[in-house]
Design a protein around this motif. Sequence first.
Motif, mmCIF file in Angstrom:
data_model
loop_
_atom_site.group_PDB
_atom_site.id
_atom_site.type_symbol
_atom_site.label_atom_id
_atom_site.label_comp_id
_atom_site.label_asym_id
_atom_site.label_seq_id
_atom_site.Cartn_x
_atom_site.Cartn_y
_atom_site.Cartn_z
ATOM 1 N N GLY A 207 -4.198 -11.100 7.339
ATOM 2 C CA GLY A 207 -4.127 -10.409 8.433
ATOM 3 C C GLY A 207 -4.463 -8.817 8.183
ATOM 4 N N ALA A 208 -4.144 -8.437 6.713
ATOM 5 C CA ALA A 208 -4.453 -7.267 6.359
ATOM 6 C C ALA A 208 -5.753 -7.111 5.974
ATOM 7 C CB ALA A 208 -3.435 -6.959 5.209
ATOM 8 N N LEU A 209 -6.468 -8.289 5.607
ATOM 9 C CA LEU A 209 -7.726 -8.198 5.053
ATOM 10 C C LEU A 209 -8.944 -8.098 6.428
ATOM 11 C CD1 LEU A 209 -7.711 -10.709 2.337
ATOM 12 C CD2 LEU A 209 -7.186 -8.172 2.126
ATOM 13 N N TYR A 277 7.932 -5.450 -5.053
ATOM 14 C CA TYR A 277 9.025 -3.982 -4.550
ATOM 15 C C TYR A 277 8.480 -3.072 -5.110
ATOM 16 C CZ TYR A 277 12.446 -0.783 -3.907
ATOM 17 O OH TYR A 277 13.411 0.477 -3.445
ATOM 18 N N ARG A 278 8.321 -2.862 -6.694
ATOM 19 C CA ARG A 278 7.976 -1.686 -6.957
ATOM 20 C C ARG A 278 6.683 -1.185 -6.505
ATOM 21 N NH1 ARG A 278 10.667 0.115 -12.384
ATOM 22 N NH2 ARG A 278 12.730 -0.620 -12.462
ATOM 23 N N PHE A 279 5.790 -2.345 -6.734
ATOM 24 C CA PHE A 279 4.301 -2.051 -6.485
ATOM 25 C C PHE A 279 4.256 -1.357 -4.873
ATOM 26 C CE2 PHE A 279 0.033 -2.856 -4.281
ATOM 27 C CZ PHE A 279 -0.496 -2.512 -5.481
ATOM 28 N N VAL A 280 4.709 -1.941 -4.013
ATOM 29 C CA VAL A 280 4.729 -1.534 -2.590
ATOM 30 C C VAL A 280 5.447 -0.051 -2.427
ATOM 31 C CG1 VAL A 280 4.513 -3.580 -1.367
ATOM 32 C CG2 VAL A 280 6.678 -2.632 -1.571
ATOM 33 N N THR A 281 6.277 0.362 -3.319
ATOM 34 C CA THR A 281 6.888 1.379 -3.118
ATOM 35 C C THR A 281 6.503 2.436 -4.162
ATOM 36 O OG1 THR A 281 8.806 0.840 -4.652
ATOM 37 C CG2 THR A 281 9.221 0.472 -2.235
ATOM 38 N N THR A 282 5.738 2.136 -5.015
ATOM 39 C CA THR A 282 5.340 2.909 -6.006
ATOM 40 C C THR A 282 3.778 3.466 -5.330
ATOM 41 O OG1 THR A 282 6.251 2.020 -7.826
ATOM 42 C CG2 THR A 282 4.427 3.405 -8.541
ATOM 43 N N VAL A 283 2.804 2.904 -5.423
ATOM 44 C CA VAL A 283 1.525 3.167 -4.838
ATOM 45 C C VAL A 283 1.369 3.554 -3.234
ATOM 46 C CG1 VAL A 283 0.325 1.412 -6.543
ATOM 47 C CG2 VAL A 283 0.827 0.954 -4.006
ATOM 48 N N PHE A 285 0.633 1.918 -0.327
ATOM 49 C CA PHE A 285 0.383 0.667 0.037
ATOM 50 C C PHE A 285 -0.799 0.552 0.862
ATOM 51 C CE2 PHE A 285 1.608 -3.724 1.566
ATOM 52 C CZ PHE A 285 1.134 -4.342 0.313
ATOM 53 N N ASN A 286 -0.810 1.497 1.939
ATOM 54 C CA ASN A 286 -1.946 1.710 2.845
ATOM 55 C C ASN A 286 -3.134 1.757 2.246
ATOM 56 O OD1 ASN A 286 -0.442 0.830 5.066
ATOM 57 N ND2 ASN A 286 0.038 2.770 5.496
ATOM 58 N N GLU A 287 -3.367 2.887 1.581
ATOM 59 C CA GLU A 287 -4.702 2.873 0.694
ATOM 60 C C GLU A 287 -5.241 1.680 -0.147
ATOM 61 O OE1 GLU A 287 -6.725 5.635 0.902
ATOM 62 O OE2 GLU A 287 -5.571 6.143 2.673
ATOM 63 N N HIS A 288 -4.242 1.077 -0.714
ATOM 64 C CA HIS A 288 -4.581 0.199 -1.607
ATOM 65 C C HIS A 288 -5.200 -1.271 -0.781
ATOM 66 C CE1 HIS A 288 -3.992 -3.489 -4.253
ATOM 67 N NE2 HIS A 288 -3.384 -4.144 -3.216
ATOM 68 N N ILE A 289 -4.638 -1.137 0.601
ATOM 69 C CA ILE A 289 -5.214 -2.274 1.530
ATOM 70 C C ILE A 289 -6.523 -1.885 2.032
ATOM 71 C CG2 ILE A 289 -4.802 -3.263 3.873
ATOM 72 C CD1 ILE A 289 -2.085 -3.849 2.879
ATOM 73 N N LYS A 290 -6.691 -0.612 2.143
ATOM 74 C CA LYS A 290 -8.364 -0.195 2.509
ATOM 75 C C LYS A 290 -9.129 -0.263 1.485
ATOM 76 C CE LYS A 290 -6.945 3.506 5.687
ATOM 77 N NZ LYS A 290 -6.565 5.096 5.561
ATOM 78 N N GLY A 291 -8.597 -0.343 0.393
ATOM 79 C CA GLY A 291 -9.450 -0.565 -0.789
ATOM 80 C C GLY A 291 -10.033 -2.093 -1.032
#
Lengths: 395, 395
Positions: A207-209, A277-283, A285-291
């Motif tokens: 879904g996110a892709l 957990y640390r990934f989604v709260t550190t980066v 995440f929305n920008e990561h998904i756009k990438g």
Amino acid sequence: MLKPFSDKVANLAPSAIREILKFTADPEVISFAAGNPAPEAFPVDTIAKISADIFREEPINALQYSVTEGYPKLRAWLEQDLRAKKLFKDGDMVVVTSGAQQAIEVTAKILCNEGDVILCENPSFIGSLNAFRSYGVKLIGVPMDEDGMLPDELENILKANPTTKFIYTIPNFQNPTGQTTTLERRKAVLALAKKYGVYVLEDNPYGALRFAGEDVTCYKELDDSKNVIYAGTFSKVLAPGIRVGYLCADAELVSKAVVGMQTSTVHTNIWAQMLAYRFVTTVNFNEHIKGLQEIYRLKYNRMKDALKAQLPDFIKLSEPQGGLFIWATLPEKYDMNAFCVEAVKRKVAVVPGNAFNADEAEISHSFRLNYSTPTNEQIDKGCEILGKAATDLLK
Amino acid sequence: MLKPFSDKVANLAPSAIREILKFTADPEVISFAAGNPAPEAFPVDTIAKISADIFREEPINALQYSVTEGYPKLRAWLEQDLRAKKLFKDGDMVVVTSGAQQAIEVTAKILCNEGDVILCENPSFIGSLNAFRSYGVKLIGVPMDEDGMLPDELENILKANPTTKFIYTIPNFQNPTGQTTTLERRKAVLALAKKYGVYVLEDNPYGALRFAGEDVTCYKELDDSKNVIYAGTFSKVLAPGIRVGYLCADAELVSKAVVGMQTSTVHTNIWAQMLAYRFVTTVNFNEHIKGLQEIYRLKYNRMKDALKAQLPDFIKLSEPQGGLFIWATLPEKYDMNAFCVEAVKRKVAVVPGNAFNADEAEISHSFRLNYSTPTNEQIDKGCEILGKAATDLLK
């Protein structure tokens, strides 16, 4: 053997895709047969840093036994995230699973007796179909058009099969067809699920892709009466090798799923849950998904353009708005399996469409192409080879 | 609920240990109720270094989808190691599982139809018993003496239950009793398994943690006719949170188990498998295990001495030669459950023995004590509290 295998698994064979993938062990074979996320989409440096942080800051937590429900901080984040997306309703519960596959498998285990019926899109994801088969259920494929399952056909099947427990669907960028079920069709399917008292198991790994078009409301959001069970995963937005997915549904149902998972994996690798957990709260995440969406947009366009340039017009191609797959369909007069065999002889692997049918013996004229795993050069060369094979074989 | 749960899981409850462990969320409660390895036994620095190496040297391999059978290098090491121990025979196959629990669960899935019979030591490990229950099998506990299952009783049960598929056993430092089945008894059990055409599922999580006495030959080594299915794990010799176990048996059976796991977890977290492989091939694994044995020897002796000093003589204690558990038994005139409730009121948690019975309703006069998880100070204080509770309650 001393004793035969249980009835439910006696005829269960390794997935046909695995057989195709054996050819791809040959390094000369270009594989369009996989379903792997693009390796360049893995945030390697961030993951390496987070892993080091975990072992510096809380190594025992990352190595000791944990609870079956999942890492509490990750569950809390998931609940918040799913609530914001209107997928988590009051009375729901979300737990971490060893990939969405476990969420799907345990759902079949807790809901189905042998001989019960599960309905699925025809074709559908073979991993899920085999999970259902492994519990001795009767699998019935629902015919589809470009908008999704056909409601009239679905209703006829529901009427004829009162032991149906759920309808399994991949509504976004479906595996294998790449197609997305329209909002209108989702509403129709959900209405039928309610009318006949069955669940909808919504599997949403891709879904996110989305790289084109607009998001379509999830079944889980549309549902106001606990008919929808939602399976999600970090496989396509972080990395599949960590095996972290999740299950979100009515708490009573999810609690039973937890008991089921307690007896199989005890809990999901806890380091992997802390990493997620640390990934989604550190980066961001929305920008990561756009990438990620940009990576998949470019890869899809590369393969689409190459296929359109190389393949004869009579091979029809699905037009996914996201995900990992293109579905190619030959005119009925041609033998799809012969074409796939010829392709692999010429060192390009694709997956024959019948592998995805509820009844594998049913004839298919389609095959599945994956654009996320191959490099751009492999996409170009592989499509050229497929084009020549089509020109030589399909006359 | 729209539909009831499947018959096989409808009555499956969370493990009773979990209910006890809820009390242990209270930081004032000293828990002798867990089954966790000693946290000081985790080689944290080595694991941190290996994890960093993996992400520097081959990050994509650690993050991408992998094969269900397991990381090829780890499987090759396991085959070599098990062959050296005479546990891997020609025609066998070893695969990686998500903890030994998955090996046990999938064995039940591939072998048992609902209503089939599985025999187990009575008492036995509740996680395995619940895995068997989750497939709707009939579980029959075989009475034991201090040498293991009683052969005459076992034979009577086998005679009366022709749909028995396997005998489940934890031969070394059994959970919950801590006791080890003698060689003579193993031979007798295996002979009966052969005579009645059933498998032996040998679960050996604690075998390496021997701190007294001599190793006893495994069922798997004794077997010359593919009757034994062997489950092992890295949980107690590396770390349980990584969920890496293995299954070794006849290749045909293991191949079917692989198909079963393909439909549930797809594969075990690949980073964890690479970690385990690099660990066993980087450190001196035998020296590492000797270090663990020393940790457990000291912890066991600490608890044994404290219990002997504090508890009245009429409470009988098992004398494990390894593993994690002591089994304490009250004289029949006392109410074991009342004692456990009193203990937890006084802030010491132990596990009531009936939780481990094939039939949980069967009365038990025993309870399980764990010495690996608490600190030395907790061991001393907890045993003192148990002693006072016994003095006050058991008169």
